[in-house]
Each structure stands twice: as C-alpha cells, then as structure tokens.
Scaffold this motif. Structure first.
Motif, short mmCIF file in Angstrom:
data_model
loop_
_atom_site.label_atom_id
_atom_site.label_comp_id
_atom_site.label_asym_id
_atom_site.label_seq_id
_atom_site.Cartn_x
_atom_site.Cartn_y
_atom_site.Cartn_z
N GLY A 66 44.76 35.11 28.88
CA GLY A 66 44.76 35.17 27.41
C GLY A 66 45.87 36.02 26.84
O GLY A 66 45.95 36.24 25.63
N GLN A 67 46.77 36.51 27.69
CA GLN A 67 47.85 37.38 27.25
C GLN A 67 49.15 36.61 27.03
O GLN A 67 49.34 35.57 27.65
N PRO A 68 50.05 37.09 26.16
CA PRO A 68 49.98 38.34 25.38
C PRO A 68 49.17 38.24 24.09
O PRO A 68 49.07 39.22 23.35
N ALA A 69 48.58 37.08 23.82
CA ALA A 69 47.95 36.88 22.51
C ALA A 69 46.74 37.79 22.26
O ALA A 69 46.48 38.19 21.13
N ILE A 70 46.01 38.14 23.33
CA ILE A 70 44.85 39.04 23.14
C ILE A 70 45.34 40.40 22.61
O ILE A 70 44.76 40.95 21.66
#
Length: 345
Positions: free
Chosen positions: A108-112
C-alpha cells in the motif's frame, strides 16, 4: 473561495484530471459555484511545482506535452520547485491532496504514508489507488475522522462508474446480502475472445497489444486486482473488516477451450467474478471464474467493461455497468469525489 488542490503523481490520470478541469471549470463555477485551484503538482520523475496562488494549467499541460516533465514550466512570483511528496503534503496550502502515485499493492506504499501525512495536517485525500483502501481501511478511516477530514476513493473500484457511491447514496435502507461483480476489464475481454475461439495465450497477447493487459499480466489474470476490489467493497459497503487471506482467489489461466465449450453447451459463459455473500457466520468472499447463465445481467457484459450487482432485501438485485478503467473515466472519479467534499464543506 477556491478549493486548493495538490496532485501527488502526474501520470495519465493526473494529466487527464487537469484536462477535465480546463474543460469544465467554467461550468462548475457557473452552475455549481465550485472553484478548484491546483497549487501544487509533485511527481517523482516529472518534477515538482508549488505556487500558493495556483499554477497556470495551460502552461503545465504545454510543457508536459512538449518536454515530458515540469522543468520547463515558466518562472512565476512565489513559485517553488523541487519539493518532495512529504514537503508538498505537509507545507503546501492545499485543502485536498489528490493521491495518484503508483502504489505497491502488497504494502500500500507510498500512498498509505501520503494519507497519514495529509490527515495529520488536516487535509482531505482523494485517491485512485486500491492498495491503501484494501490494506489499511480501518486505520486510515479512523485517522481521517480524528482529524475531521474526508478520505474518498471512488476511482479505486470501477473508475468513473460509481460502484461505491451507488450503495452509499441511493441504496440506503436496504440490507445488501450479496455483491457480485466483473471488476477487471482485461480478463473480461480475454474471456470474450476465448468464447469467440481464441486460446488463452492468443487472447492474452491480443489484450496486451490493445493495451488492456500489462507486459506482466499477473495481477489481472491471477485475480489479484479483483481481490483488492473485493476487500474494498467488504470494508466500505458492507462494513466488514475482510482480510486478504480470507478470500478464495483463483484466476483464469487454467481455463481451456474445453471449459469454454462446456459452458456454451449449458447456455452459460465464463466470467471472472468477485463475490461477497453475507452469511450467519460472517462474509464468504471469493474471486474465481464462474459459469454464468445467459439470463444473468453479468453474462451480457462484454469487452473491457465492468459491472456489479448488489442484491438488496428491499429493492432486489440492482446491476450497475460501465467503464472500469480509462484516463478520462478515472479523472472523472477524482472530480466527483472533490465535488462531494465541496458540497459537504
């Protein structure tokens, strides 16, 4: 007062969203009294711009089309170049962050992290990423609520087709007992072509040539793309904290011409179905190829289209069909989320 936006990630969807604003801003202002100003664009590869009073979108689009990056954007009073995504989210005067980066769906990164920084700085987030919603829904929802900001992600399930807004806004009062959907256009196109006589490998090559399938088609053909959308639907629509390991997940790569012919003989066709069924013991969830009878609305969904059926106790089954991908369609999903935020301000 203008609603100030910062775009994190400026690929096809980001550029499509800017084109929509250039096309629709007069109509939005005149008919709905809604004004959006992009104050920052930050992209890992294309560069970063921030100007508190707003960027000239015509200049942004001309330099992107000519040079492929933002470095040639003309100097203006107050313009700052080179901020990282964290600096943009933390230090800009944006009211809402539009998160459109490429996200690792396993982490889920970097959006988390982008969401966390935004919420802690009292900024709304609109995103098109599946990863954070599928993997960190409870944590991020709680953080958004604690900071009195909104987190919207219509584009994460069926692009510009309002698969999340339909149950939230217009099916209220129903108990939804089952959700079944065709949520991946690549595999739906491939299955259609296999019905028309192609074998699996030929159908995949054709889908890649048309741009429906990636060079590495694993996420599509193994069902992982649909899996994340099923997790989102469970968490957001049904309020059930479903986890990856609780979902049966099978793709289409094992299907043969023999399987296709067998379905035809039974007056059925194969579809990759993401399903959620409410039972007395919780939620039963699966992503797998199913033989769908010709009289099922999902059987008539051809090509790269998506569709979803909500089975409701009061209204009965309701099926929504539309594009599940596309630059303009996903840009529209961003727009409708922003309009929702603006209307609730």
């Amino acid at each position: 007062m203008a609603h100030k936006l910062a775009l994190i990630g400026f690929g096809g969807v980001g550029q499509g969203f800017v084109e929509i604003l250039l096309e629709k801003s007069t109509k939005l202002s005149k008919e709905h009294q809604i004004d959006f100003t992009i104050v920052s664009i930050c992209d890992l590869y294309k560069g970063s711009l921030y100007r508190p009073e707003g960027l000239c979108l015509d200049d942004v689009m001309s330099v992107i089309k000519e040079k492929g990056n933002l470095e040639a954007y003309p100097d203006q009073p107050g313009l700052i170049r080179g901020w990282s995504s964290e600096e943009t989210i933390t230090n800009s005067n944006a009211d809402s962050i539009i998160e459109m980066t490429f996200t690792d769906v396993t982490t889920g990164q970097p959006a988390i992290d982008h969401c966390k920084w935004a919420f802690k700085n009292k900024k709304n987030v609109v995103m098109t990423n599946k990863g954070p919603v599928a993997l960190a829904y409870e944590t991020l929802s709680k953080l958004a609520q604690e900071n009195d900001v909104q987190w919207l992600f219509e584009g994460a399930v069926m692009s510009g087709t309002p698969a999340l807004r339909l149950p939230e806004a217009t099916l209220t009062g129903n108990d939804i007992t089952e959700i079944r959907g065709i949520l991946n256009g690549t595999t739906n196109y491939m299955l259609m072509r296999m019905e028309e006589g192609l074998d699996y490998d030929s159908a995949l090559k054709e889908a890649q040539a048309l741009g429906y399938a990636e060079a590495d088609p694993t996420a599509d053909v193994k069902g992982f793309d649909v899996l994340y959308k099923v997790l989102i639907l469970a968490n957001v629509v049904l309020g059930y904290p479903l986890k990856r390991e609780e979902v049966i997940c099978k793709g289409i790569s094992e299907l043969t011409i023999h399987d296709i012919e067998k379905a035809k003989s039974l007056q059925k066709c194969w579809k990759l179905i993401g399903s959620l069924t409410v039972t007395e013991n919780g939620i039963k969830a699966a992503v797998q190829p199913e033989m769908v009878p010709y009289d099922d609305p999902l059987a008539g969904v051809t090509g790269a289209m998506n569709a979803i059926t909500y089975t409701c106790d009061l209204s009965g089954p309701i099926t929504l069909m539309g594009a599940g991908a596309g630059i303009k369609e996903t840009g529209f999903a961003v727009l409708i989320d922003l309009i929702q935020i603006e209307r609730s301000r």
